[in-house]
Write an enzyme that holds these catalytic residues in place. Structure first.
Site, mmCIF file in Angstrom:
data_model
loop_
_atom_site.group_PDB
_atom_site.id
_atom_site.type_symbol
_atom_site.label_atom_id
_atom_site.label_comp_id
_atom_site.label_asym_id
_atom_site.label_seq_id
_atom_site.Cartn_x
_atom_site.Cartn_y
_atom_site.Cartn_z
ATOM 1 N N GLY A 1 0.966 -1.158 0.016
ATOM 2 C CA GLY A 1 -0.201 -0.300 -0.204
ATOM 3 C C GLY A 1 0.927 0.763 -0.198
ATOM 4 N N SER A 2 0.409 2.348 0.569
ATOM 5 C CA SER A 2 1.426 3.505 0.996
ATOM 6 C C SER A 2 1.825 3.977 1.637
ATOM 7 C CB SER A 2 -0.383 4.767 0.484
ATOM 8 O OG SER A 2 -0.775 4.811 2.065
ATOM 9 N N GLU B 1 5.517 -3.740 0.591
ATOM 10 C CA GLU B 1 5.560 -2.926 -0.869
ATOM 11 C C GLU B 1 4.797 -1.741 -1.108
ATOM 12 O OE1 GLU B 1 7.641 -4.481 -2.966
ATOM 13 O OE2 GLU B 1 7.340 -7.013 -2.267
ATOM 14 N N GLY C 1 2.049 2.444 5.467
ATOM 15 C CA GLY C 1 3.128 1.045 5.425
ATOM 16 C C GLY C 1 3.758 1.454 7.083
ATOM 17 N N GLU D 1 3.530 10.991 -4.912
ATOM 18 C CA GLU D 1 2.706 9.686 -6.394
ATOM 19 C C GLU D 1 1.531 10.587 -6.299
ATOM 20 O OE1 GLU D 1 1.302 6.137 -4.114
ATOM 21 O OE2 GLU D 1 2.898 4.831 -5.936
HETATM 22 P P1 NAD Z 1 -3.647 2.156 1.881
HETATM 23 O O1 NAD Z 1 -2.240 2.198 1.600
HETATM 24 O O2 NAD Z 1 -4.210 3.488 2.054
HETATM 25 O O3 NAD Z 1 -4.373 1.185 2.285
HETATM 26 C C1 NAD Z 1 -3.336 -0.229 1.783
HETATM 27 C C2 NAD Z 1 -3.855 -0.854 2.739
HETATM 28 O O4 NAD Z 1 -4.127 -0.819 3.781
HETATM 29 C C3 NAD Z 1 -6.196 -2.126 2.282
HETATM 30 O O5 NAD Z 1 -5.992 -2.861 2.892
HETATM 31 C C4 NAD Z 1 -5.759 -0.187 3.303
HETATM 32 O O6 NAD Z 1 -7.737 -0.992 3.891
HETATM 33 C C5 NAD Z 1 -5.141 -1.043 4.704
HETATM 34 N N1 NAD Z 1 -4.927 0.656 5.723
HETATM 35 C C6 NAD Z 1 -5.597 1.506 5.225
HETATM 36 N N2 NAD Z 1 -5.483 2.309 6.643
HETATM 37 C C7 NAD Z 1 -4.767 1.591 7.661
HETATM 38 C C8 NAD Z 1 -3.997 1.894 9.026
HETATM 39 N N3 NAD Z 1 -4.082 2.394 9.599
HETATM 40 N N4 NAD Z 1 -3.858 0.528 9.315
HETATM 41 C C9 NAD Z 1 -3.628 -0.966 8.858
HETATM 42 N N5 NAD Z 1 -4.663 -1.343 8.140
HETATM 43 C C10 NAD Z 1 -4.748 0.016 6.862
HETATM 44 O O7 NAD Z 1 -3.248 1.598 -0.318
HETATM 45 P P2 NAD Z 1 -3.839 2.298 -1.456
HETATM 46 O O8 NAD Z 1 -4.458 3.577 -1.465
HETATM 47 O O9 NAD Z 1 -5.473 0.652 -1.335
HETATM 48 O O10 NAD Z 1 -3.222 1.501 -2.247
HETATM 49 C C11 NAD Z 1 -2.091 2.856 -3.356
HETATM 50 C C12 NAD Z 1 -0.597 2.271 -2.629
HETATM 51 O O11 NAD Z 1 -0.076 1.285 -2.862
HETATM 52 C C13 NAD Z 1 -0.396 3.227 -3.769
HETATM 53 O O12 NAD Z 1 1.373 4.218 -3.216
HETATM 54 C C14 NAD Z 1 0.523 1.659 -4.094
HETATM 55 O O13 NAD Z 1 2.270 2.528 -4.927
HETATM 56 C C15 NAD Z 1 0.543 0.939 -3.702
HETATM 57 N N6 NAD Z 1 1.349 -0.263 -3.722
HETATM 58 C C16 NAD Z 1 2.579 -1.410 -4.203
HETATM 59 C C17 NAD Z 1 3.100 -2.311 -4.249
HETATM 60 C C18 NAD Z 1 3.646 -3.010 -4.333
HETATM 61 O O14 NAD Z 1 3.629 -3.855 -4.842
HETATM 62 N N7 NAD Z 1 4.656 -1.823 -4.134
HETATM 63 C C19 NAD Z 1 1.645 -2.716 -5.495
HETATM 64 C C20 NAD Z 1 0.037 -2.533 -5.257
HETATM 65 C C21 NAD Z 1 0.030 -0.615 -5.051
#
Ligand code: NAD
Length: 458
Positions: free
Chosen positions: A233-234, A255, A238, A389
């Site tokens: 995720g972001s 990731e 992260g 990003e």
């Molecule tokens: P996000 O970080 O908002 O959410 C990712 C996950 O984390 C979701 O399941 C969300 O519900 C959960 N989450 C949110 N807040 C949380 C918290 N406080 N505690 C625990 N979990 C929580 O990301 P997104 O908007 O779903 O995805 C986009 C991001 O993911 C972008 O930054 C993208 O670059 C990244 N991404 C990375 C890869 C990789 O392999 N490097 C692949 C795909 C996406």
């Protein structure tokens, strides 16, 4: 395309059973192409997460999973790969409705997910230890054991593919999993759980608990009884998740995001390069961690490149994912607004919007979260639109004069996920590739065929 909401609440998968949430709470899942409710799911609470972690621990100790021969684990995973392929069209259609991506992209994602299970099925019975020559008379050896319960938190942009990427290696190693998909696109993760059960995964081995980040996500990341955590995720989330896991000394795999450079030299094979450059940013409407969101173009090719990319951007067809357009919608209103904010910032910073930069003027698309393919020209590499990003179909175009400058700009980023280089000169390509600090560097292509077999990370 209007899609009626499925009225029944789809339960969580905990200990092999579909269950409602402990507080009977629900989550509405929206179709980003129309804004209509696509499905209603049980929304996991802290108690549900706890129940899932407990079920995963019981499965770990069970004779049905913990006592299973590694080859048998591999066979179950091969059956899962097979079943994913048999249900490919259903899964791809669901992914396109849930996430909005064009059907052909969803079809690829489903095949990649199947391939993860197939690839790691072959690993299950080849996880070997070492004998270590310490001194005569001493026999010293290592045994590689499952680490335990793997918590997996995945994003909405490639749900089934990233679900497969995390779940398959964990199962191959004999671990059990609690998978928390994003509340924005959770549907195919539940299907993975369902397929696992159909193919013989014992109860509790793969638990799937859709829910919000703030409740289910934090409950899972801070759970004292998980043994490992994989987060995709972001960066911002992260960091929070890694801190929560650190409180319990739980190791993490992270990731995170990217702002990857595509470096285009004037001597490149232009047709191929421009197709690659456009696809790298407009695939999945730019909502890809490894999107080529910065185009570094050699100054003498700048005008031709911008003209041709502009023409291309203007011809891309937007529409609901299930109609297999060139580009689908943005996942949510909030994300659409974030993109709009960034484009406004780019304008204020002095970038020129040469294509897109607005929602499409098409009544048919009004209910969805559509945004036109957008090119920001005359971007300086220190501008926010070159550094942050955006996660949308917005390409920042930066000019350079020589390879030294290209390397410096490419590396002027807090990220370092992937990079592309386009040139006919192999010496130039390899020289630059060795200087760019990123996890993968592609030459005259972008992406690495699904990437199942390759390491991926920044
Ligand atoms: P996000 O970080 O908002 O959410 C990712 C996950 O984390 C979701 O399941 C969300 O519900 C959960 N989450 C949110 N807040 C949380 C918290 N406080 N505690 C625990 N979990 C929580 O990301 P997104 O908007 O779903 O995805 C986009 C991001 O993911 C972008 O930054 C993208 O670059 C990244 N991404 C990375 C890869 C990789 O392999 N490097 C692949 C795909 C996406």
């Amino acid at each position: 395309m209007a899609i009626a909401a499925e009225k029944t609440v789809q339960g969580l998968i905990i200990n092999g059973k579909r269950t409602e949430a402990s507080d009977r709470g629900t989550l509405e899942v929206y179709d980003p192409s129309s804004g209509e409710v696509l499905a209603i799911l049980a929304k996991a609470t802290k108690d549900d997460i706890d129940a899932a972690v407990k079920a995963a621990h019981r499965a770990l100790e069970s004779k049905e999973w913990g006592g299973l021969a590694p080859a048998e684990r591999g066979r179950i995973m091969l059956r899962m790969a097979q079943r994913i392929r048999e249900r490919a069209e259903e899964l791809a259609t669901l992914e396109s409705r849930d996430n909005g991506k064009p059907l052909r992209q969803s079809r690829t994602d489903v095949q990649v997910a199947a391939r993860y299970f197939e690839f790691y099925a072959g690993v299950a019975d080849k996880i070997m230890g070492h004998t270590i020559p310490v001194s005569p008379g001493i026999l010293d050896f290592t045994v590689r054991e499952p680490i335990g319960v793997s918590a997996q938190i995945v994003p909405w942009n490639y749900p089934i593919q990233i679900g497969g990427r995390g779940v398959a290696p964990a199962l191959a190693a004999g671990c059990t999993v609690v998978l928390k998909p994003s509340s924005e696109a959770p549907m195919t993760a539940l299907k993975l759980g369902e397929i696992g059960l159909e193919c013989g995964l014992p109860p509790g081995v793969l638990n799937v608990v859709p829910g919000t980040g703030s409740e289910a996500g934090t409950a899972l990341a801070s759970h004292p009884d998980i043994n490992q955590l994989t987060f995709t995720g972001s960066v911002a989330v992260g960091v929070q998740v890694a801190k929560m896991a650190a409180e319990n000394v739980v190791p993490v795999v992270m990731e995170l995001g990217g702002k990857s450079p595509n470096v285009l030299f004037a001597d490149a094979e232009m047709d191929l390069a421009l197709q690659g450059v456009a696809n790298a940013i407009f695939q999945n409407a730019g909502q890809t961690c490894s999107a080529g969101s910065r185009l570094l173009v050699e100054r003498k090719a700048h005008d031709e490149v911008v003209d041709r990319l502009t023409a291309r951007a203007r011809t891309l067809k937007l529409g609901p994912g299930v109609e297999d357009p060139d580009m689908g919608p943005i996942i949510s209103r909030r994300q659409l607004e974030t993109i709009e904010t960034y484009v406004a910032i780019g304008r204020e910073e002095g970038a020129a919007v040469v294509a897109g930069g607005r929602r499409p003027d098409d009544g048919r698309l009004r209910g969805g979260n559509f945004y036109e393919p957008t090119l920001l020209d005359r971007v300086g590499s220190d501008m926010r639109v070159a550094q942050e990003e955006i996660f949308g179909p917005v390409l920042a175009i930066i000019s350079f004069d020589d390879i030294e400058e290209a390397a410096a700009i490419a590396n002027r980023s807090q990220y370092g996920l992937v990079a592309g280089i386009w040139t006919r000169d192999i010496n130039k390509a390899l020289s630059l590739a060795s200087r760019i600090k990123s996890g993968q560097v592609y030459v005259n292509t972008y992406g690495a065929g699904g990437g199942v077999e390759l390491p991926f990370g920044g």
